[in-house]
Design a protein around this motif. Structure first.
Motif, PDB file in Angstrom:
ATOM      1  N   ARG A  90      33.914  33.764  44.033  1.00  0.00           N
ATOM      2  CA  ARG A  90      32.487  33.790  43.684  1.00  0.00           C
ATOM      3  C   ARG A  90      31.563  33.457  44.851  1.00  0.00           C
ATOM      4  O   ARG A  90      30.491  34.040  44.982  1.00  0.00           O
ATOM      5  N   ILE A  91      31.977  32.506  45.689  1.00  0.00           N
ATOM      6  CA  ILE A  91      31.096  32.102  46.788  1.00  0.00           C
ATOM      7  C   ILE A  91      31.328  32.950  48.028  1.00  0.00           C
ATOM      8  O   ILE A  91      30.419  33.155  48.837  1.00  0.00           O
ATOM      9  N   THR A  92      32.541  33.479  48.179  1.00  0.00           N
ATOM     10  CA  THR A  92      32.820  34.356  49.329  1.00  0.00           C
ATOM     11  C   THR A  92      33.339  35.709  48.829  1.00  0.00           C
ATOM     12  O   THR A  92      34.475  36.100  49.122  1.00  0.00           O
ATOM     13  N   PRO A  93      32.520  36.456  48.080  1.00  0.00           N
ATOM     14  CA  PRO A  93      32.973  37.728  47.508  1.00  0.00           C
ATOM     15  C   PRO A  93      33.236  38.818  48.544  1.00  0.00           C
ATOM     16  O   PRO A  93      33.862  39.833  48.230  1.00  0.00           O
ATOM     17  N   ASP A  94      32.762  38.614  49.777  1.00  0.00           N
ATOM     18  CA  ASP A  94      32.980  39.612  50.834  1.00  0.00           C
ATOM     19  C   ASP A  94      34.286  39.379  51.591  1.00  0.00           C
ATOM     20  O   ASP A  94      34.446  39.828  52.726  1.00  0.00           O
TER      21      ASP A  94
END
Length: 212
Positions: A90-94
């Protein structure tokens, strides 16, 4: 004359007020961009992981993934895999980008091992290393064999031999479907359904002997 003086004072007051507001805004922006990651690291170091998770999305991109990896590691250390997964997904979706490959490799390795340890076997497969991005591609036969081996050994070490047998029976069909019955599967004959079942049964048999 007095009237013009008063008007001038008012205008100057408004002018300097606007300057102060702009300086404050710029200062806050600077703080947000250049100090948030330091606050995240400080919160992690002090054990305030919820605060670190809340601050993390505002960290500048060049520091985001370093901080995220540290936070994932800390969550796993306290056996909070759910929040570790949350940070990654969720916080690092990339994380699928080429530029974040090192972060993704390190994070998924930790998540996979933690999920296996916690008995969350179905979810663990999502974080296993793959040779092909399509998890059902026959090129991933070696990866699925590795995954099944890890699960069977984890279950057997806990003395859950029957659960290990059930897991094998439920999951070994992956090789029939994605290798034997796949037109590209001929390149992976060593990972046929029959051979994989035989090899995986040996793991259970080995632990079963120890229980007798």
């Amino acid at each position: 004359m007095l009237r013009y003086i008063i008007i001038g004072i008012i205008v100057l007051s408004i002018f300097f007020g606007l300057i102060d507001a702009c300086i404050g805004c710029c200062s806050n922006t600077y703080h947000s961009l250049f100090s948030t990651h330091e606050e995240v690291l400080e919160a992690i170091d002090e054990g305030h992981l919820s605060k670190a998770k809340e601050l993390l999305p505002d960290a500048k991109e060049s520091e985001l993934y370093r901080c995220a990896l540290l936070l994932i590691e800390e969550y796993i250390a306290i056996d909070d895999v759910k929040n570790a997964v949350y940070v990654f997904e969720r916080i690092t979706p990339d994380h699928y980008l080429y530029s974040t490959a090192d972060y993704t490799k390190a994070a998924t390795t930790m998540l996979y091992e933690a999920l296996i340890k916690n008995g969350e076997y179905e979810q663990a497969w999502k974080y296993h290393k793959l040779n092909h991005e399509d998890s059902t591609n026959p090129a991933n036969a070696i990866n699925y064999y590795s995954y099944m081996t890890d699960v069977l050994e984890a279950l057997c070490k806990k003395g859950q031999i029957r659960d290990a047998q059930e897991f094998l029976d439920d999951h070994v069909s992956w090789f029939r479907k994605n290798v034997d019955n796949n037109e590209d599967g001929s390149n992976y004959k060593d990972y046929s359904y029959k051979r994989m079942k035989e090899r995986l049964l040996l793991i259970i048999d080995e632990y079963s002997k120890g229980d007798k």
